[in-house]
Design a protein around this motif. Structure first.
Motif, PDB file in Angstrom:
ATOM      1  N   GLN A  46       0.909  -0.825  -0.127  1.00  0.00           N
ATOM      2  CA  GLN A  46       0.053   0.033   0.325  1.00  0.00           C
ATOM      3  C   GLN A  46       0.796   1.127   0.352  1.00  0.00           C
ATOM      4  O   GLN A  46       0.366   2.286  -0.994  1.00  0.00           O
ATOM      5  N   ASN A  47       1.272   1.152   1.139  1.00  0.00           N
ATOM      6  CA  ASN A  47       2.887   2.080   1.164  1.00  0.00           C
ATOM      7  C   ASN A  47       3.976   2.204  -0.431  1.00  0.00           C
ATOM      8  O   ASN A  47       5.206   2.843  -0.469  1.00  0.00           O
ATOM      9  N   ASN A  48       3.811   1.361  -1.471  1.00  0.00           N
ATOM     10  CA  ASN A  48       4.925   1.299  -2.533  1.00  0.00           C
ATOM     11  C   ASN A  48       6.583   1.102  -2.275  1.00  0.00           C
ATOM     12  O   ASN A  48       6.572   1.364  -3.130  1.00  0.00           O
ATOM     13  N   ILE A  49       6.456   0.802  -0.800  1.00  0.00           N
ATOM     14  CA  ILE A  49       7.953  -0.456  -1.012  1.00  0.00           C
ATOM     15  C   ILE A  49       7.692  -1.794  -1.138  1.00  0.00           C
ATOM     16  O   ILE A  49       6.674  -2.872  -0.686  1.00  0.00           O
ATOM     17  N   ARG A  50       8.360  -2.458  -2.422  1.00  0.00           N
ATOM     18  CA  ARG A  50       9.067  -3.903  -2.319  1.00  0.00           C
ATOM     19  C   ARG A  50       9.165  -4.560  -1.775  1.00  0.00           C
ATOM     20  O   ARG A  50      10.382  -4.408  -0.950  1.00  0.00           O
ATOM     21  N   VAL A  51       8.342  -6.034  -2.163  1.00  0.00           N
ATOM     22  CA  VAL A  51       8.268  -7.142  -1.263  1.00  0.00           C
ATOM     23  C   VAL A  51       9.526  -8.063  -2.527  1.00  0.00           C
ATOM     24  O   VAL A  51       8.115  -8.497  -3.349  1.00  0.00           O
ATOM     25  N   PRO A  52      10.441  -8.570  -2.444  1.00  0.00           N
ATOM     26  CA  PRO A  52      11.294  -8.168  -0.951  1.00  0.00           C
ATOM     27  C   PRO A  52      12.127  -7.869  -1.838  1.00  0.00           C
ATOM     28  O   PRO A  52      13.447  -7.621  -0.934  1.00  0.00           O
TER      29      PRO A  52
END
Length: 355
Positions: free
Chosen positions: A281-287
């Motif tokens: 939701q906060n545009n932080i990529r996993v992984p």
């Protein structure tokens, strides 16, 4: 006096229903013109009664709707052939797997399993335990809730030599058989996997430390960090009740820390999934930006995107072993003098959230 009646109204009409009395062995004996003792022996498969006679009596009993008086039989044997099971949450795959394992063994041995969930609430767990005790279960298998820090409701059983078997979340203060997984080893392997992916700032979202499993998972995490020559940071280690909301709050707090982590080892899959949702939701990529590893291998962990790397627990096998241990105690004529703590292995399932 007439028997009890129920009057049902259908429009302007009234129907009177009279309860039919229970069929007894005397009713069966009268119909077949034999003695009640012969009926009783046949229904209990006494070999003195011929097979053909037994079949005839059982067929007649079924036709007449005969129900054996289990309460009277239990009173004679001082047993109910019932095992109580208390789990924190039935809808967690791990706990439902344990229940399935318990039921498979118990059913084959002629035991009924009664399951109730505490919802991780101490008062509810205590009430359930007292209810099981009052209803004279032959033994109790349980995993304690997150709020449980006193054990008088469980000493009701141990003080009266009613068999107890703990699994997963156990109580060291009460002598009993215990079945656990290698939580420290699992925590170590989960964290080591993140280190092998090149991650160096690894955080941990753990459960309440009054439960041994979460302390051991954290101990495994700390040892892996230490063995790799890295440092743990206090701001990177959080504890909560591992609900979805707790997971969201925890990952948000970690993102706001002075040293943003590049990986998180979560003590359960619920927290791992809620962390992934918040990061996406906060545009932080996993992984790529932050890798995630969970614990328990819930079915959804394989289906979400990205799929969740996690530690598999052998829930079904734990349930089978718990049932074997408690039935062994119930059937034993002697009081248990030596208790086992059985440790089962965990398995790292590598998926997209960490690769």
């Amino acid at each position: 006096m007439h028997g009890p009646k129920n009057i049902l109204n259908f429009g302007s009409k009234q129907q009177v229903m009279t309860h039919k009395p229970e069929t007894t062995i005397h009713d069966i004996a009268k119909k077949l013109d034999i003695s009640a003792s012969t009926v009783s022996r046949a229904l209990n498969d006494n070999p003195l009664i011929s097979e053909s006679t037994r079949k005839k009596i059982k067929d007649t009993a079924a036709e007449m709707g005969y129900r054996p008086n289990v309460m009277a039989a239990n009173f004679r044997t001082r047993r109910t052939n019932t095992i109580g099971v208390i789990v924190p949450l039935i809808n967690r795959h791990f706990f439902s797997s344990v229940i399935s394992g318990i039921e498979e063994i118990a059913y084959k041995q002629g035991f009924t399993v009664v399951v109730s969930q505490s919802n991780d609430n101490f008062e509810k767990e205590s009430t359930i335990a007292h209810t099981f005790f009052a209803n004279r279960v032959d033994g109790l298998i349980l995993s304690i809730g997150m709020e449980t820090q006193s054990f008088d409701h469980l000493r009701l059983f141990s003080d009266r030599n009613i068999p107890l078997v703990f699994f997963d979340r156990v109580v060291d203060e009460i002598p009993s058989h215990k079945i656990v997984v290698d939580d420290m080893g699992g925590g170590y392997r989960a964290t080591r996997h993140l280190i092998e992916q090149g991650k160096t700032r690894i955080a941990h979202i753990g459960g309440p430390l009054n439960l041994k499993i979460y302390k051991q998972r954290e101990d495994g995490y700390r040892k892996a960090i230490e063995d790799a020559g890295l440092k743990t940071r206090d701001e990177h280690i959080l504890h909560n009740n591992l609900t979805r909301k707790d997971g969201m709050n925890a990952i948000k707090k970690l993102l706001e820390s002075s040293c943003r982590p590049d990986a998180v080892f979560c003590a359960n899959d619920t927290t791992a999934l809620s962390s992934i949702i918040f990061l996406k939701q906060n545009n932080i990529r996993v992984p790529e930006d932050i890798a995630i590893v969970g614990f328990s291998n819930e079915p959804y962990s394989e289906l979400v995107t990205p799929s969740v790397t996690t530690m598999q627990q052998p829930g079904f096998e734990m349930g089978q072993k718990a049932a074997e241990l408690i039935i062994g105690q119930i059937n034993s004529k002697e009081e248990e003098s030596k208790y086992e703590t059985i440790t089962m292995v965990t398995e790292l399932i590598v998926r997209d959230s960490s690769k």
